[in-house]
Design an enzyme around this catalytic site. Structure first.
Site, mmCIF file in Angstrom:
data_model
loop_
_atom_site.group_PDB
_atom_site.id
_atom_site.type_symbol
_atom_site.label_atom_id
_atom_site.label_comp_id
_atom_site.label_asym_id
_atom_site.label_seq_id
_atom_site.Cartn_x
_atom_site.Cartn_y
_atom_site.Cartn_z
ATOM 1 N N TYR A 90 0.833 -1.215 0.000
ATOM 2 C CA TYR A 90 0.000 0.000 0.000
ATOM 3 C C TYR A 90 0.868 1.265 0.000
ATOM 4 O O TYR A 90 0.600 2.216 -0.733
ATOM 5 C CB TYR A 90 -0.902 -0.062 1.226
ATOM 6 N N LYS A 145 0.851 4.126 -2.822
ATOM 7 C CA LYS A 145 0.486 5.514 -2.499
ATOM 8 C C LYS A 145 1.625 6.486 -2.798
ATOM 9 O O LYS A 145 1.385 7.633 -3.164
ATOM 10 C CB LYS A 145 0.041 5.619 -1.039
HETATM 11 P P1 NAP Z 1 -13.430 2.223 1.611
HETATM 12 O O1 NAP Z 1 -14.428 2.686 2.621
HETATM 13 O O2 NAP Z 1 -12.872 0.851 1.703
HETATM 14 O O3 NAP Z 1 -14.004 2.495 0.161
HETATM 15 C C1 NAP Z 1 -13.263 2.151 -0.992
HETATM 16 C C2 NAP Z 1 -14.215 1.953 -2.133
HETATM 17 O O4 NAP Z 1 -13.443 1.594 -3.302
HETATM 18 C C3 NAP Z 1 -15.214 0.832 -1.873
HETATM 19 O O5 NAP Z 1 -16.503 1.263 -2.219
HETATM 20 C C4 NAP Z 1 -14.710 -0.286 -2.780
HETATM 21 O O6 NAP Z 1 -15.708 -1.161 -3.274
HETATM 22 C C5 NAP Z 1 -14.129 0.520 -3.937
HETATM 23 N N1 NAP Z 1 -13.235 -0.283 -4.755
HETATM 24 C C6 NAP Z 1 -12.290 -1.163 -4.327
HETATM 25 N N2 NAP Z 1 -11.698 -1.745 -5.369
HETATM 26 C C7 NAP Z 1 -12.271 -1.240 -6.490
HETATM 27 C C8 NAP Z 1 -12.079 -1.471 -7.875
HETATM 28 N N3 NAP Z 1 -11.168 -2.332 -8.330
HETATM 29 N N4 NAP Z 1 -12.857 -0.789 -8.756
HETATM 30 C C9 NAP Z 1 -13.799 0.075 -8.306
HETATM 31 N N5 NAP Z 1 -14.014 0.346 -7.013
HETATM 32 C C10 NAP Z 1 -13.263 -0.317 -6.097
HETATM 33 O O7 NAP Z 1 -12.122 3.194 1.648
HETATM 34 P P2 NAP Z 1 -11.950 4.722 2.087
HETATM 35 O O8 NAP Z 1 -11.441 4.717 3.470
HETATM 36 O O9 NAP Z 1 -13.142 5.533 1.727
HETATM 37 O O10 NAP Z 1 -10.709 5.116 1.163
HETATM 38 C C11 NAP Z 1 -10.851 5.785 -0.089
HETATM 39 C C12 NAP Z 1 -9.460 6.118 -0.629
HETATM 40 O O11 NAP Z 1 -8.738 6.907 0.320
HETATM 41 C C13 NAP Z 1 -8.600 4.888 -0.888
HETATM 42 O O12 NAP Z 1 -7.801 5.087 -2.029
HETATM 43 C C14 NAP Z 1 -7.730 4.808 0.352
HETATM 44 O O13 NAP Z 1 -6.554 4.112 0.108
HETATM 45 C C15 NAP Z 1 -7.515 6.280 0.636
HETATM 46 N N6 NAP Z 1 -7.142 6.571 2.028
HETATM 47 C C16 NAP Z 1 -7.979 6.258 3.071
HETATM 48 C C17 NAP Z 1 -7.582 6.565 4.375
HETATM 49 C C18 NAP Z 1 -8.448 6.260 5.566
HETATM 50 O O14 NAP Z 1 -7.977 6.484 6.714
HETATM 51 N N7 NAP Z 1 -9.673 5.786 5.421
HETATM 52 C C19 NAP Z 1 -6.344 7.174 4.614
HETATM 53 C C20 NAP Z 1 -5.526 7.452 3.529
HETATM 54 C C21 NAP Z 1 -5.930 7.170 2.234
HETATM 55 P P3 NAP Z 1 -16.249 -2.400 -2.395
HETATM 56 O O15 NAP Z 1 -17.184 -1.766 -1.421
HETATM 57 O O16 NAP Z 1 -16.925 -3.282 -3.369
HETATM 58 O O17 NAP Z 1 -15.043 -3.022 -1.761
#
Ligand code: NAP
Length: 251
Positions: free
Chosen positions: A152, A156
Site C-alpha cells: 500500500y 500511495k
Molecule cells: P473504503 O471505505 O474501503 O471504500 C473504498 C471503495 O473503493 C469501496 O466502495 C470499494 O468497493 C471501492 N473499490 C475497491 N476496489 C475497487 C475497484 N477495483 N474498482 C472500483 N471500485 C473499487 O475506503 P476509504 O477509506 O473511503 O478510502 C478511499 C481512498 O482513500 C482509498 O484510495 C484509500 O486508500 C484512501 N485513504 C484512506 C484513508 C483512511 O484512513 N480511510 C487514509 C488514507 C488514504 P467495495 O465496497 O466493493 O469493496
C-alpha cells in the site's frame, strides 16, 4: 458561480469517495459514481438526486481496461464528457513483508496504480479535447512508510509520482493534477483495520486521535473539502501538489 462539469469519482459507493461525490454535486457538478458493483452505488446516487443533483451509478473494476473503457463511454453518453476525475478506489491487503503474498502485492498495485492509470488515460482524452480538466489522486500518509503496508505504501508513493507527471504532461491543456494524502479517516477501511488487529473501532479511533495534533480522527468530509478546492476554477494554478490532510504535519 461554478461552471457545471461532469465528474467521475471511483470507489464512491461509500467512505471518502461518497463524501467527495456528494460535495462535487453540491458544488454544481454532475457526478458518475463508480464502484465494483452497480448496486453499491445506489446510496450515493440517491443522496445526490434527493439533494437536487444529477448522478448516475456504474459498476466497474477500475483495474480492468475493458471496464474502464465501457464506464467512461457510458458517462460521456449519459452525463456528458467527463473533465473531473477523482481516483479514489482503493483496497488494503496489509501484512508484514515476510507474510505478504504475491496476490497481496498485485491486488493493491492493480487497484491503486493500474486503476488510476487506466482511468486517467481514458478521461484525459475528454479533458484535452475540452482544454479543461482536473485530476485528483488519493494518496495517503502511508506513502511515507507504514509497518505492514509494503504494498500500500508503495502504491500511495507511486501515485504521488504519477500525479506530478500528469501535471507536467497535461498542464498545457489546462488540466491540473494533484494528490490528497489523508491521515487517519474514519471509514469502513479503518474499521476493517481495527478488526484485523483485534481492537474496537472506538479504541482504535481514540488512539489515532491521541497522536493527531488537532486531537481528532479525520472525516470523509475533510477530504471532500480538499477535493472541492483542487477541482475549483480558482485552483487552476495549483498542479502537481500533494496535500496532506492529516490534522498535523506528520504521518
Ligand atoms: P473504503 O471505505 O474501503 O471504500 C473504498 C471503495 O473503493 C469501496 O466502495 C470499494 O468497493 C471501492 N473499490 C475497491 N476496489 C475497487 C475497484 N477495483 N474498482 C472500483 N471500485 C473499487 O475506503 P476509504 O477509506 O473511503 O478510502 C478511499 C481512498 O482513500 C482509498 O484510495 C484509500 O486508500 C484512501 N485513504 C484512506 C484513508 C483512511 O484512513 N480511510 C487514509 C488514507 C488514504 P467495495 O465496497 O466493493 O469493496
Amino acid at each position: 458561480m461554478t461552471d457545471t462539469r461532469t465528474a467521475i469519482v471511483t470507489g464512491s459507493g461509500r467512505g471518502i469517495g461518497a463524501a467527495v461525490a456528494l460535495r462535487l454535486a453540491k458544488d454544481g457538478h454532475k457526478v458518475a459514481i463508480i464502484d465494483l458493483r452497480e448496486e453499491d452505488t445506489a446510496n450515493t446516487v440517491d443522496a445526490i438526486r434527493s439533494a437536487g443533483g444529477d448522478a448516475i451509478g456504474i459498476g466497474a473494476d477500475v483495474s480492468k481496461s475493458e471496464d474502464v473503457t465501457a464506464a467512461v463511454s457510458r458517462v460521456t453518453e449519459e452525463l456528458g464528457a467527463p473533465t473531473i476525475l477523482i481516483n479514489n478506489a482503493g483496497i488494503l491487503r496489509d501484512n508484514l513483508l515476510f507474510k505478504m503474498s504475491d496476490d497481496d502485492w498485485d491486488a493493491v498495485m492493480n487497484v491503486h496504480l493500474r486503476g488510476s492509470f487506466l482511468m486517467s488515460r481514458a478521461v484525459q482524452v475528454h479533458q484535452v479535447e475540452q482544454k479543461w480538466g482536473r485530476i485528483v489522486n488519493l494518496s495517503s500518509t502511508s506513502a511515507l512508510g507504514n509497518r505492514g503496508q509494503a504494498n500500500y505504501s508503495t502504491a500511495k508513493a507511486g501515485l504521488q509520482g504519477f500525479t506530478k507527471t500528469l501535471a507536467i504532461e497535461l498542464g498545457r491543456y489546462n488540466v491540473t493534477a494533484n494528490a490528497i494524502a489523508p491521515g487517519f479517516i474514519a471509514t469502513d477501511m479503518t474499521r476493517a483495520t481495527a478488526e484485523r488487529v483485534g481492537v474496537s473501532f472506538e479504541d482504535f479511533m481514540a488512539h489515532a486521535a491521541s497522536e493527531i495534533p488537532v486531537g481528532r480522527a479525520g472525516t470523509p468530509d475533510d477530504i471532500a473539502a480538499a477535493a472541492s478546492f483542487f477541482v475549483s476554477e480558482e485552483a487552476s494554478f495549483v498542479s502537481g501538489q500533494v496535500l496532506y490532510v492529516a490534522g498535523g504535519p506528520k504521518a
